[in-house]
Enzyme design. Structure first.
Site, PDB file in Angstrom:
ATOM      1  N   GLY A 117      40.810  -8.466  55.946  1.00  0.00           N
ATOM      2  CA  GLY A 117      42.066  -9.088  56.357  1.00  0.00           C
ATOM      3  C   GLY A 117      43.126  -8.130  56.850  1.00  0.00           C
TER       4      GLY A 117
ATOM      5  N   GLY B 108      38.036  -6.088  58.668  1.00  0.00           N
ATOM      6  CA  GLY B 108      38.999  -5.117  59.159  1.00  0.00           C
ATOM      7  C   GLY B 108      39.118  -5.014  60.666  1.00  0.00           C
TER       8      GLY B 108
ATOM      9  CE  LYS C  59      30.825 -11.195  54.184  1.00  0.00           C
ATOM     10  NZ  LYS C  59      32.060 -11.395  54.946  1.00  0.00           N
TER      11      LYS C  59
ATOM     12  CG  ASN D  96      37.940 -15.457  58.832  1.00  0.00           C
ATOM     13  OD1 ASN D  96      37.329 -16.024  57.948  1.00  0.00           O
ATOM     14  ND2 ASN D  96      38.999 -16.043  59.380  1.00  0.00           N
TER      15      ASN D  96
END
Lengths: 254, 65
Positions: free
Chosen positions: A156, A183, A95, A204
């Site tokens: 985040g 997001g 990534k 995440n």
């Protein structure tokens, strides 16, 4: 026919890509299992000998590793990190993530295209994280990206689909899997992205900052599956005006 | 002087990478090593000698998004 997500030369049944940052490595196995994730992201950092736990010992066999290039501020640094990650011997997925802005953590699309071109030519399966811009997505496709990963909102932030309309343009115009990354804060937002036609969702922080990490991974799994089914089914129509009865308009009691 | 992961490693000079990794307590299966910006594959740890002036990175995977 089974509904598969194809990235590079691999096929996946799950459309949930799980991040592994910011929570206890002991929860990773349960989060993968409850989330049904077949791909997990990782970061490459300096090793230290005090740290006894290694994340690779916690990831079940068969799960595809997707190392990111976090920490890279330009294409050269991303290429360096990607090559080092591949040398770990855990596959050729990467990534690409390039940023030099600590406040908003927004990706540098220009450097991302450059890194994608180099890495794709070296045989990597490149999944570039990007700001949703149609022209850049086309450049990434030409550069050999296996998918495009537009951000929904700053990393985040858990703010949801702030870039919704621009992600929709990518889904409509780019002939590559569009994986919504960054997001997404709630299962309902992941579901909406999938209803829009996204190929997958990566999350995440939404999971890492939840009250129960594995349970939230499970909630995302359900939401992503629901959204995918809804997309494949074809959404019910929306009336511009007025209502439309769901009940028969005859045989009323009077 | 030898720099490993950004810190001076005075006693590393003259050792092979394999020796240094073992002495320091790293699990060789879980790290990747770069010496002077060149990736050293695991099979070469034995024959790679650390010399004065080397800059070495010893990296591993951690949780990330």
């Amino acid at each position: 026919m089974q509904d598969k997500l194809i990235l590079g030369n691999k096929e996946f049944t799950s459309r949930f890509i799980l991040g592994s940052g910011k929570y206890d490595v002991n929860l990773i196995k349960a989060a993968i299992e409850q989330g049904g994730a077949e791909i997990i992201t990782l970061a490459l950092r300096r090793a230290n000998t005090e740290q006894t736990e290694n994340i690779l010992d916690r990831i079940p066999e068969g799960v595809t590793l997707l190392p990111n290039t976090s920490g890279a501020r330009n294409a050269d640094e991303a290429v360096r990190i990607a090559r080092l990650s591949r040398a770990m011997g855990c596959g050729d997925f990467v990534k690409v993530e390039i940023m030099h802005d600590a406040k908003y953590l927004l990706p540098d699309n220009y450097e991302t295209v450059k890194a994608t071109e180099i890495l794709a030519a070296e045989g990597f399966t490149v999944l570039p994280y990007m700001y949703p811009d149609l022209n850049v997505a086309r450049d990434l496709q030409s550069a050999g990206a296996a998918a495009v990963m537009p951000l929904a909102a700053p990393i985040g932030s858990n703010k949801g689909l702030a870039t919704r309309d621009f992600i929709q343009i990518l889904i409509d115009e780019i002939d590559l899997p569009i994986i919504v990354d960054a997001g997404i804060g709630r299962p309902s937002q992941a579901c909406e992205a999938m209803e829009m036609g996204a190929a997958a969702v990566m999350a995440n922080t939404a999971i890492a900052t939840a009250g129960d990490v594995p349970a939230m991974a499970g909630a995302f799994r359900q939401a992503i599956e629901a959204g995918r089914t809804a997309y494949l089914t074809g959404m019910g129509r929306v009336l511009a005006r007025g209502g439309s009865a769901s009940d028969p308009l005859t045989g009323f009691l009077r | 002087m030898v720099v490993i992961n950004g810190e001076n490693a005075e006693n590393a000079s003259g050792l092979t990478l394999a020796q240094y990794i073992k002495n320091a307590g790293y699990n060789a299966e879980r790290i990747v090593v770069e010496k002077n910006l060149e990736i050293i594959c695991r099979a070469d740890y034995d024959k790679t000698v650390i010399s004065d002036g080397d800059s070495i990175e010893i990296l591993n995977f951690v949780g990330g998004g």
